[in-house]
Design a protein around this motif. Structure first.
Motif, PDB file in Angstrom:
ATOM      1  N   ARG A 175       0.847  -1.228  -0.092  1.00  0.00           N
ATOM      2  CA  ARG A 175      -0.178   0.081   0.028  1.00  0.00           C
ATOM      3  C   ARG A 175       0.887   1.186  -0.081  1.00  0.00           C
ATOM      4  N   ILE A 176       0.655   2.052  -0.939  1.00  0.00           N
ATOM      5  CA  ILE A 176       1.308   3.241  -0.987  1.00  0.00           C
ATOM      6  C   ILE A 176       1.139   4.259   0.079  1.00  0.00           C
ATOM      7  N   VAL A 177       2.178   4.531   0.926  1.00  0.00           N
ATOM      8  CA  VAL A 177       2.000   5.549   2.018  1.00  0.00           C
ATOM      9  C   VAL A 177       3.198   6.782   1.941  1.00  0.00           C
ATOM     10  N   GLY A 178       2.823   7.932   1.579  1.00  0.00           N
ATOM     11  CA  GLY A 178       3.643   9.055   1.260  1.00  0.00           C
ATOM     12  C   GLY A 178       4.648   8.683   0.082  1.00  0.00           C
ATOM     13  N   ASN A 179       5.852   8.708   0.355  1.00  0.00           N
ATOM     14  CA  ASN A 179       6.544   8.435  -0.792  1.00  0.00           C
ATOM     15  C   ASN A 179       7.200   6.962  -0.896  1.00  0.00           C
ATOM     16  N   GLY A 180       6.806   6.123   0.169  1.00  0.00           N
ATOM     17  CA  GLY A 180       7.016   4.844   0.217  1.00  0.00           C
ATOM     18  C   GLY A 180       5.945   3.806   0.193  1.00  0.00           C
ATOM     19  N   SER A 181       6.077   2.927   0.797  1.00  0.00           N
ATOM     20  CA  SER A 181       5.097   1.852   0.743  1.00  0.00           C
ATOM     21  C   SER A 181       5.151   0.846   2.153  1.00  0.00           C
ATOM     22  N   GLU A 182       3.907   0.577   2.323  1.00  0.00           N
ATOM     23  CA  GLU A 182       4.153  -0.764   3.327  1.00  0.00           C
ATOM     24  C   GLU A 182       3.422  -2.091   2.758  1.00  0.00           C
ATOM     25  N   GLU A 183       4.058  -3.215   3.182  1.00  0.00           N
ATOM     26  CA  GLU A 183       3.453  -4.402   2.736  1.00  0.00           C
ATOM     27  C   GLU A 183       2.232  -4.723   3.348  1.00  0.00           C
ATOM     28  N   VAL A 184       1.333  -5.304   2.511  1.00  0.00           N
ATOM     29  CA  VAL A 184       0.015  -5.881   3.220  1.00  0.00           C
ATOM     30  C   VAL A 184      -0.149  -7.222   2.919  1.00  0.00           C
TER      31      VAL A 184
END
Lengths: 393, 294, 441
Positions: C396-405
């Motif tokens: 999932r895109i968060v800001g300029n990066g991402s977190e794994e879902v």
């Protein structure tokens, strides 16, 4: 002789609607056999052209065998530009119709070729190319009929819309034509006879690139032979009559519309063949290969070369094919990076167009012909003056 | 019903930009009887100048003014230096010169400003207005676009109808010799005409850029459709340019919106409309002169 | 061919006298370097590629060759492969297949490259895959997930994919949505070519009854108003996009104009938040700011991304970029390029001291599936498949990066099921340079 040049630049004014009669090469090419028997070529048209054809064929073979594989592929590219340019210069130079849409006619030929070559057992190549010519001719006839009533910028606008619109059909019917991605074309294999021919002539390898270059050159020679004969014939003279003096021509019983359509059809046939060769050489028929830029490039090529002259069409196409890589390499040598150097080529080409039109509006061939005729006339009038002076005492 | 309103509004907004560009082409045609194929890249050049200013920190409005002024200068310069030598000659030569300009200017833009896609800002919002619960594709930016074009057209009408300069320009376009006899500096009027046309072209380039991407070739589709619009309306008629642009914009929007996979058919639709109009009236819808014979 | 034979004879004669081995980075030292094939000399190997450096696909993708170049520059500093410098020549095709054909002609016939690597684009590369295979030029690690360069090695023996193919990606996406969002009405926003087609096929395997609309765009026509409006009219509240990055920005912008706000899922090639955010940033004088629009959008991943500062590969690539890179920051596209260059180095090492075109292809087929690298899941190279890596995460895109879902799951084309993947990720070797043994075919 000064009125053969374009009007002096001091007078501001409008461009005229008149057909380009004075400052084109086409106007200056005689349709009757040349008067003085100076040249070593035969006098009458057909044998003369046959001799030129044979000589050109020999020259072409020499050129193809001497050059590298990459240069062979460049010659193949040159051939399809020159075929289309030849047809276009006949249309615009001899008949006065401006077309900005010949790229679309090339597309018609290319897609036809791609469709036929897609079959499991494709028909022989000459038959396929003939089909490409026929399809482009039909499209050209339709366009020609619609265009026969249009003049000048209206004709230009209609053909411009054609250039942009026809590739759109390929995208819409994407199941048949492959959409934006286009149709891949498997290049036809060279016959065995070709390999032995090349081996005997030069000992080089008969690569598929070389074969495609030969196909292109053969088509080019055939097209130019045909067009050259047409230009010097009665048909060519009628076209020029329609271009120069509409009213007089009609009074003489010439059906303007029909002859205009004929000119369009002939140029469309050439464009169709060029499109077929393009499909085979580029190995792809896709809408991106037939942008507006292609149609504009053809038009600029024939005007720079000399309107109405087949040699001019060939020279203009050569400029189109060989100038960009030359300029790009020059740019890289001067330290520009890849993309900037690539942009230098169209910039130089644009500048060449502007400069050529201001200083040599008859194009390359036309300007040379004018110079020769001016020189001859000067010699002629000097001789006359001398004779008159001698007579007058 | 909603969808129809959306498609119509989109068509009108797009169409008015075509009208502006077509108007620039008509202005040049009326004064010098040349179709200026370089109009689009000249406009793109001024847009990039504006973008450079904006990226250097200037406000949008300063950049707009600079772009319009530089458009005027560019148009006048082009007419004086490049077009003047070919004006009296065969029209094909003038066409080639403008094509050469088109290619050269576009390449120059790429060399100087780079070829990459850049965003061009708009001073107004890009969110569609809320009307009765649903959103229509009319944004503050589109209102700005429509407004600017209408104001410009009104100004041009005022110039031509009510000022001496406008009268002199119309006289030069109509009959050069007579105008000269009356003391009008025809050459100067032609230069002025090209300058004004370039300003209108620059404006249309800026309007279409706002809220979208610009790259050296971004005006290419506008050139084609603007030219088609001008021809549909009749190259001699400014009213025709406006009507032609709106017709084209609406028609293409309906094709896009209602035909299955219509976006592929847009250019075909333009071609068909053009052919139909020219078959009925070979000089365009509002053409006044009947066909002349040699 | 005669030229090659002559060159080989000449260099063998010349090498007979001297005793040059390969240097530090090769496995064995015995034997001399020869000019063993076109594009190979004693001290260099010439590789070619085509990318959209200009045009509608240039945002993002034009950075990939800078990553490749940086990796090869650092590699050459450390001795290259078997003592040969890698010369990397790339040309612009403006995402225009006809131009791809022309520059590939130049690369193969004029520059005489040994192999092509990383040719970018589905519509573009498909125009030249026949030519490359006919001419016997190895066509490695195509920058595109189309099945064309991997599904059928008999038809295209010289071509190899590299990234997860679009069909597999579509399957993984489809399974995820079917599981997590079983009630969503899904719309598709697809590029109108094999790229969009393959993705659609994959998604429909899992989601067919949830799909309410599928809209296509043609790259080059930047007005996507009709497509987005159609998705909105069909009632889609979840939109999956298989598109290039500039169309991610365009779809976001158009949706904003129409007041349309579905859950977005962009396929990997179009989803870089930095790039899209940068494109979107300037539109209304900063009112639409960095990636704010993209926040919450979902995407897939098969490589580490630059925001994962703890990841050892990212640390290694950052070092390489600092030392050998050009202007600008390390971006996900440069990481992609460097990762490809890493795999290419593995391939060249496996091809042996005096590589031939045939030998290179054989080596990749035989041992490519064993290589470890920055990609999460292994390649599928074998006699029957030339497809690239097989697994993806969902992010999932968060800001300029991402977190794994969702962690890495792997699959294959056709009906192959989707499986969990639990192997530990590989760590980078010293200096970021692999050390593969030569494959003795």
């Amino acid at each position: 002789m000064s009125d053969l040049q374009s009007p002096t630049s001091a007078a501001a004014g409008k461009a005229t609607d008149d057909a380009p009669t004075t400052s084109t090469a086409g106007a200056n090419a005689p349709s009757a056999p040349t008067g003085t028997g100076r040249s070593f070529l035969p006098q009458s048209t057909l044998p003369r052209h046959l001799v030129v054809l044979v000589l050109s064929a020999v020259l072409a073979v020499v050129l193809l065998e001497v050059s590298s594989p990459y240069q062979n592929s460049q010659i193949a590219t040159l051939s399809y530009y020159a075929i289309a340019a030849g047809g276009l210069t006949v249309l615009t130079g001899m008949n006065g119709q401006i077309s900005l849409g010949h790229g679309a006619l090339m597309a018609a030929g290319a897609y036809t070729t791609a469709l036929f070559l897609d079959a499991d057992e494709p028909l022989p190549l000459p038959v396929i190319l003939l089909a490409a010519i026929v399809v482009a001719t039909v499209v050209g006839a339709l366009v020609g009929v619609a265009a026969a009533r249009l003049h000048g910028p209206y004709l230009a606008g209609a053909t411009l819309a054609l250039a942009v619109g026809l590739p759109g059909l390929a995208i819409y019917f994407h199941d048949i034509f492959g959409g934006e991605q286009g149709m891949r074309v498997r290049a036809p294999q060279a016959p065995d006879a070709f390999e032995s021919f090349v081996q005997t002539v030069s000992g080089n390898n008969a690569s598929s690139t070389k074969w495609l270059a030969y196909v292109g050159v053969i088509c080019l020679l055939i097209t130019y032979f045909f067009l050259a004969n047409l230009v010097r014939s009665r048909i060519g003279r009628t076209w020029r009559a329609v271009r120069d003096q509409e009213v007089a021509a009609e009074l003489a019983g010439i059906n303007l519309g029909a002859w205009r359509v004929l000119a369009f059809v002939v140029s469309a046939a050439a464009a169709g063949l060029a499109g077929g060769v393009l499909a085979i050489v580029v190995r792809l028929a896709a809408p991106s290969g037939f942008t507006l830029v292609l149609s504009l490039a053809l038009l600029t090529a024939i005007v720079i070369g000399g309107l109405g002259s087949l040699l001019g069409a060939l020279l203009g196409s050569a400029l189109l094919v060989f100038l960009p890589p030359f300029v790009t390499n020059l740019g890289s040598d001067f330290g520009l990076n890849g993309t900037e150097a690539a942009q230098l080529a169209p910039f130089v080409y644009g500048v060449v167009l502007i400069v050529a039109m201001i200083f040599a509006p008859a194009g390359f061939v036309g300007t040379i012909r004018l110079r020769r005729m001016t020189a001859k006339a000067r010699r002629g009038s000097a001789a006359q003056a001398k004779a008159a002076g001698a007579n007058g005492g | 019903m909603d969808y129809f309103v959306n498609v119509t509004i989109t068509g009108l907004t797009q169409g008015i930009i075509y009208s502006a560009f077509a108007l620039a082409l008509v202005l040049i045609w009326r004064s010098t009887r040349i179709v200026n194929f370089a109009q689009g890249s000249m406009a793109a050049a001024t847009t990039f100048i504006a973008l450079a200013l904006i990226q250097a920190g200037q406000s949008y409005w300063v950049a707009l003014v600079v772009a319009l002024v530089s458009g005027f200068v560019l148009g006048a310069l082009v007419e004086r230096v490049i077009i003047r030598p070919v004006e009296g000659g065969p029209e094909l030569n003038a066409v080639i010169v403008t094509l050469g300009l088109f290619v050269a200017i576009q390449a120059l833009i790429a060399i100087i400003f780079g070829s990459s896609f850049q965003s061009f800002p708009t001073p107004f919002g890009v969110r569609g207005f809320q009307v009765g619960g649903s959103t229509i594709p009319l944004t503050p930016t589109s209102l700005y676009v429509i407004g600017s074009v209408l104001i410009t057209m009104a100004l041009l009408v005022a110039l031509f109808r009510f000022t001496r300069v406008g009268l002199a320009m119309r006289a030069s376009a109509f009959s050069q010799e007579v105008a000269r006899l009356l003391g009008v500096k025809v050459g100067g009027m032609l230069t002025l005409g090209w300058g004004l046309a370039a300003v209108v072209g620059s404006l249309s380039g800026l309007l279409i850029a706002g809220g979208g991407f610009v790259y050296p070739a971004y005006m290419d589709s506008l050139i084609v459709f603007g030219f088609v619009a001008a021809i549909i309306g009749g190259l001699d008629s400014p009213v025709g340019a406006i009507v032609g642009g709106l017709i084209l914009g609406l028609a293409l929007s309906y094709v896009n919106g209602y035909v299955e996979r219509g976006s592929a058919l847009v250019s075909v639709a333009a071609l068909v409309i053009l052919i139909v109009v020219l078959l009925v009236r070979p000089g365009g819808l509002f053409s006044s002169t009947t066909a002349r014979r040699a | 061919m005669t030229a090659i034979a002559a060159a080989t004879v000449a260099s063998t004669l010349a090498a007979c006298g001297g005793g040059d081995d390969g240097s530090s980075s090769s496995a064995e030292g015995g034997g001399e370097n020869e000019a063993s094939d076109i594009g190979v000399t004693e001290d260099s190997i010439k590789l070619g590629a085509h990318y959209p450096l200009t045009g509608v696909a240039a945002p993002g993708y034009s950075e990939i060759p800078t990553g490749v170049q940086a990796y090869f520059d650092c590699l050459n500093k450390e001795g290259g492969v078997y003592g040969r410098d890698i010369e990397f020549i790339f040309k612009d095709d403006a995402y225009n297949p006809s131009q791809t054909s022309q520059v590939t002609n130049e690369l193969v016939l004029e520059e005489e490259i040994f192999a092509m690597m990383s040719g970018l684009g589905t519509p573009t590369h498909s125009a030249v895959v026949d030519f490359l295979n006919d001419e016997g030029v190895p066509d490695l690690f195509v920058s595109s997930g189309s099945l064309l360069w991997g599904e059928n090695p008999e038809e295209y023996p010289m071509s190899f994919g590299w990234q997860t193919d679009y069909l597999s990606e579509g399957k993984i996406i489809g399974e995820y949505i079917a599981n997590e969002f079983p009630d969503a009405k899904v719309g598709l926003f697809l590029q109108d070519d094999d790229f969009g087609q393959d993705g659609e096929e994959g998604i429909r395997q899992y989601l067919d009854d949830q799909i309410v609309a599928a809209e296509r765009y043609v790259p080059g026509n930047t007005n996507v108003g009709p497509q987005i409006a159609a998705l909105q009219a069909a009632g889609a509240d979840f939109v999956v996009g298989f598109n290039v990055p500039s169309y991610t920005a365009l779809s976001q912008l158009t949706a904003l104009q129409l007041g349309y706000d579905p859950q977005w899922f962009y396929s990997n090639v179009g989803s870089d938040p930095n790039l899209v955010g940068g494109l979107l940033n300037r539109f209304s004088e900063g009112k639409v700011s960095d990636a704010a629009l993209l926040d919450g959008a979902l995407t897939t991943g098969y490589l580490p991304t630059v925001d994962m500062t703890d990841n050892p590969w990212i640390q290694e690539f950052s070092r390489i970029w600092d030392e050998c890179g050009g202007e600008g920051e390390l971006s996900n596209y440069r990481v992609y390029g460097m990762s490809q260059a890493y795999t290419m180095t593995q391939a060249l090492q496996a091809a042996g001291q005096n590589p031939t075109r045939e030998g290179l292809v054989e080596a990749v087929e035989a041992v490519g599936a064993e290589w470890e690298g920055p990609v999460f899941a292994p390649f599928r190279y074998s006699e029957d498949s030339h497809l690239g890596t097989s697994g993806m995460t969902i992010e999932r895109i968060v800001g300029n990066g991402s977190e794994e879902v969702q962690p890495v799951r792997t699959t294959d084309i056709g009906d192959a099921p989707i499986e969990e993947f639990d192997k530990e990720p590989a760590t980078p070797p010293a200096n970021g340079i692999p050390d593969e043994e030569a494959y003795e075919g």
